[in-house]
Design a protein around this motif. Structure first.
Motif, PDB file in Angstrom:
ATOM      1  N   GLU A 153     -48.484   4.088 -12.321  1.00  0.00           N
ATOM      2  CA  GLU A 153     -49.136   5.148 -13.085  1.00  0.00           C
ATOM      3  C   GLU A 153     -49.982   4.535 -14.197  1.00  0.00           C
ATOM      4  O   GLU A 153     -49.457   3.830 -15.058  1.00  0.00           O
ATOM      5  CB  GLU A 153     -48.088   6.093 -13.680  1.00  0.00           C
ATOM      6  N   LEU A 154     -51.265   4.811 -14.158  1.00  0.00           N
ATOM      7  CA  LEU A 154     -52.164   4.294 -15.184  1.00  0.00           C
ATOM      8  C   LEU A 154     -52.282   5.300 -16.319  1.00  0.00           C
ATOM      9  O   LEU A 154     -52.517   6.485 -16.081  1.00  0.00           O
ATOM     10  CB  LEU A 154     -53.561   4.043 -14.604  1.00  0.00           C
ATOM     11  N   THR A 155     -52.129   4.822 -17.530  1.00  0.00           N
ATOM     12  CA  THR A 155     -52.246   5.696 -18.695  1.00  0.00           C
ATOM     13  C   THR A 155     -53.695   5.745 -19.164  1.00  0.00           C
ATOM     14  O   THR A 155     -54.295   4.709 -19.458  1.00  0.00           O
ATOM     15  CB  THR A 155     -51.346   5.212 -19.842  1.00  0.00           C
ATOM     16  N   ILE A 156     -54.229   6.939 -19.204  1.00  0.00           N
ATOM     17  CA  ILE A 156     -55.555   7.181 -19.753  1.00  0.00           C
ATOM     18  C   ILE A 156     -55.368   7.821 -21.122  1.00  0.00           C
ATOM     19  O   ILE A 156     -54.751   8.882 -21.237  1.00  0.00           O
ATOM     20  CB  ILE A 156     -56.391   8.101 -18.854  1.00  0.00           C
ATOM     21  N   ALA A 157     -55.852   7.160 -22.159  1.00  0.00           N
ATOM     22  CA  ALA A 157     -55.753   7.711 -23.512  1.00  0.00           C
ATOM     23  C   ALA A 157     -56.902   8.686 -23.742  1.00  0.00           C
ATOM     24  O   ALA A 157     -58.033   8.422 -23.354  1.00  0.00           O
ATOM     25  CB  ALA A 157     -55.782   6.590 -24.539  1.00  0.00           C
ATOM     26  N   PHE A 158     -56.573   9.806 -24.369  1.00  0.00           N
ATOM     27  CA  PHE A 158     -57.595  10.816 -24.672  1.00  0.00           C
ATOM     28  C   PHE A 158     -57.934  10.788 -26.153  1.00  0.00           C
ATOM     29  O   PHE A 158     -57.088  10.443 -26.976  1.00  0.00           O
ATOM     30  CB  PHE A 158     -57.090  12.201 -24.261  1.00  0.00           C
ATOM     31  N   PRO A 159     -59.192  11.147 -26.491  1.00  0.00           N
ATOM     32  CA  PRO A 159     -60.277  11.594 -25.615  1.00  0.00           C
ATOM     33  C   PRO A 159     -60.795  10.457 -24.747  1.00  0.00           C
ATOM     34  O   PRO A 159     -60.697   9.283 -25.119  1.00  0.00           O
ATOM     35  CB  PRO A 159     -61.336  12.087 -26.595  1.00  0.00           C
ATOM     36  N   LYS A 162     -65.885   9.567 -18.254  1.00  0.00           N
ATOM     37  CA  LYS A 162     -65.961   9.097 -16.878  1.00  0.00           C
ATOM     38  C   LYS A 162     -65.900   7.582 -16.794  1.00  0.00           C
ATOM     39  O   LYS A 162     -65.149   7.008 -15.984  1.00  0.00           O
ATOM     40  CB  LYS A 162     -67.249   9.621 -16.247  1.00  0.00           C
ATOM     41  N   GLU A 163     -66.671   6.895 -17.625  1.00  0.00           N
ATOM     42  CA  GLU A 163     -66.739   5.430 -17.576  1.00  0.00           C
ATOM     43  C   GLU A 163     -65.387   4.803 -17.899  1.00  0.00           C
ATOM     44  O   GLU A 163     -64.975   3.821 -17.261  1.00  0.00           O
ATOM     45  CB  GLU A 163     -67.810   4.914 -18.538  1.00  0.00           C
ATOM     46  N   ALA A 164     -64.695   5.347 -18.881  1.00  0.00           N
ATOM     47  CA  ALA A 164     -63.399   4.793 -19.275  1.00  0.00           C
ATOM     48  C   ALA A 164     -62.387   4.931 -18.140  1.00  0.00           C
ATOM     49  O   ALA A 164     -61.593   4.005 -17.884  1.00  0.00           O
ATOM     50  CB  ALA A 164     -62.892   5.497 -20.528  1.00  0.00           C
ATOM     51  N   VAL A 169     -59.309   2.131 -13.766  1.00  0.00           N
ATOM     52  CA  VAL A 169     -58.898   2.022 -12.362  1.00  0.00           C
ATOM     53  C   VAL A 169     -59.395   0.704 -11.765  1.00  0.00           C
ATOM     54  O   VAL A 169     -58.650  -0.001 -11.067  1.00  0.00           O
ATOM     55  CB  VAL A 169     -59.427   3.225 -11.551  1.00  0.00           C
ATOM     56  N   ALA A 170     -60.643   0.339 -12.050  1.00  0.00           N
ATOM     57  CA  ALA A 170     -61.209  -0.908 -11.528  1.00  0.00           C
ATOM     58  C   ALA A 170     -60.420  -2.109 -12.029  1.00  0.00           C
ATOM     59  O   ALA A 170     -60.154  -3.059 -11.270  1.00  0.00           O
ATOM     60  CB  ALA A 170     -62.670  -1.023 -11.948  1.00  0.00           C
ATOM     61  N   GLN A 171     -60.036  -2.070 -13.299  1.00  0.00           N
ATOM     62  CA  GLN A 171     -59.255  -3.176 -13.871  1.00  0.00           C
ATOM     63  C   GLN A 171     -57.918  -3.329 -13.160  1.00  0.00           C
ATOM     64  O   GLN A 171     -57.507  -4.447 -12.818  1.00  0.00           O
ATOM     65  CB  GLN A 171     -59.028  -2.916 -15.359  1.00  0.00           C
TER      66      GLN A 171
END
Length: 422
Positions: A153-159, A162-164, A169-171
């Motif tokens: 599970e990859l954590t995406i920090a908000f805000p 699209k690029e982030a 995911v690419a990393q």
């Protein structure tokens, strides 16, 4: 062209004009005249379960009556060909080959069919994001428990933007040098927060890594255009009972032909091993009526036009969310262009705090108990039970957000009411 043909075409054109003149304006008039929704309630959560117009409800009733005249022959001889005709119409609507589309009751059924059909052993891993829909996460957890799959599970920090998301995911895929990530699962439009995901770019990244990709697009059809003949994904599903206004229990699953032979419905029935469309065309005795009402919803949408619906809903969400942001002095978790007819606004603290809730750089995570004196359950009781109003509220990184759904029966004044209540 002879006189009578010209006359006939003119009459048809005049009938269409008359019909269009009778279309109520979007907003409260549409709600009052073409829906059966309670006029005393402010309903701002269409994204969860949808709502059907009167013509679709009437179609559902007529289908029930038709079935009731001879249930035996209806199930024995009629229903499977009827469902395939619906699949063909759906395929046409989403620009797909009809052999690649099957009808299912809901997104959960489709996700389970895809993930539980995977042939894999231990050390294979799912890749997904932290805000993936809960049902999908639980299904992957089930596969982990039963077959030993790993979960990444990859954590995406908000805000975020699209690029982030793409960079994160690419990393992760780049760092997976042992190629353990064998399957990617992403939302098309996520639920909480509501975010339009970069589907095709994610597909490119996953395919470069050798991993198929499933897009849980439950909120997509009816909210954004789909063109399955141009997509790069491997599997995609969407509910018709959300933004397409079908009755609950209507969805489709699209599958790339190269995966169809190894895919089975979760419920195995008489047509096992007889091909993708036949297997999914009968999974036991059930209603099927909501699926059979789908062509009526497409017809309804065509009457109003997708363009007009998208324009109204999206502009309403943009203006309503901006009004609330200005009133509360808060922000969105993603840029406006990453939302359509469902969007999000952060709810401000109602306790006195010594920090700025909008300061994500210093405070990526906060303690909600320090910020809010109420629970989400309190909000539901206050809004629904006491004020006959509801818009979905959720928590993300300690902050609370309100998710605004915008449909053709909503209007700006309802979001003003929501702000006044909160």
């Amino acid at each position: 062209m002879n006189f009578f043909l010209i006359l006939f075409l003119c009459i048809i054109a005049c009938m269409e004009v008359i019909a269009n003149d009778n279309i109520p304006p979007f907003g409260s008039k549409m709600k009052e005249q073409w829906f059966t929704l309670n006029m005393d309630e402010t309903l701002l959560n269409h994204g969860s379960y949808g709502a059907s117009p009167i013509v679709v409800q009437e179609k559902l009733v007529s289908l029930f009556k038709e079935r009731s005249t001879n249930p035996d022959q209806w199930f024995q001889r009629k229903v499977r060909p009827m469902v395939r005709e619906v699949a063909k119409e759906v395929a046409n609507y989403i620009h797909a080959n009809e052999k690649d589309v099957v009808m299912v009751p809901n997104a959960s059924t489709a996700v389970n069919a895809v993930l539980r059909s995977l042939n894999a052993t231990k050390h294979h891993t799912f890749l997904y994001l932290n805000f993936e829909y809960g049902m999908t996460k639980k299904t992957m957890e089930y596969i982990k428990d039963k077959r030993g799959w790993g979960l990444k599970e990859l954590t995406i920090a908000f805000p975020t933007n699209k690029e982030a998301i793409l960079n994160r995911v690419a990393q992760e895929l780049k760092e997976d040098t042992k190629k353990q990530i064998r399957f990617c699962v992403f939302d098309g439009i996520s639920s909480a927060p509501a975010v339009i995901m970069p589907i095709e770019e994610l597909a490119d990244l996953c395919h470069e890594h050798g991993a198929p990709i499933l897009i849980d697009c439950a909120h997509c059809v009816g909210q954004i255009p789909l063109n399955m003949k141009e997509t790069k994904v491997d599997y995609l599903l969407s509910n018709f009972h959300k933004w397409m206004l079908a009755p609950p229990g209507a969805a489709f699953l699209w599958v790339d032909p190269k995966h169809q032979e190894t895919l089975n419905p979760t419920v195995i029935s008489h047509w096992y091993k007889e091909g993708f469309t036949k297997e999914f065309g009968w999974t036991g005795t059930r209603s099927w009526l909501s699926i059979l009402a789908v062509p009526e919803t497409i017809k309804f949408r065509q009457l109003l036009t997708d363009e007009a619906i998208h324009k109204y809903n999206n502009q309403l969400c943009a203006s309503a969310s901006q009004y609330i942001i200005d009133h509360w002095n808060t922000s969105r978790p993603v840029p406006l262009e990453m939302t359509a007819s469902i969007t999000n606004v952060m709810v401000p603290c109602n306790k006195k705090v010594n920090y700025d809730i909008n300061d994500f750089e210093t405070l990526p995570q906060i303690n909600p108990d320090e910020c809010y004196s109420w629970t989400i359950g309190d909000a539901a009781k206050y809004l629904v039970d006491e004020n006959h109003t509801w818009s979905f509220i959720y928590e993300l990184q300690g902050r609370r957000y309100i998710r605004l759904s915008c449909q053709i029966y909503n209007e700006f004044q309802e979001y003003e009411k929501l702000v006044s209540l909160l």
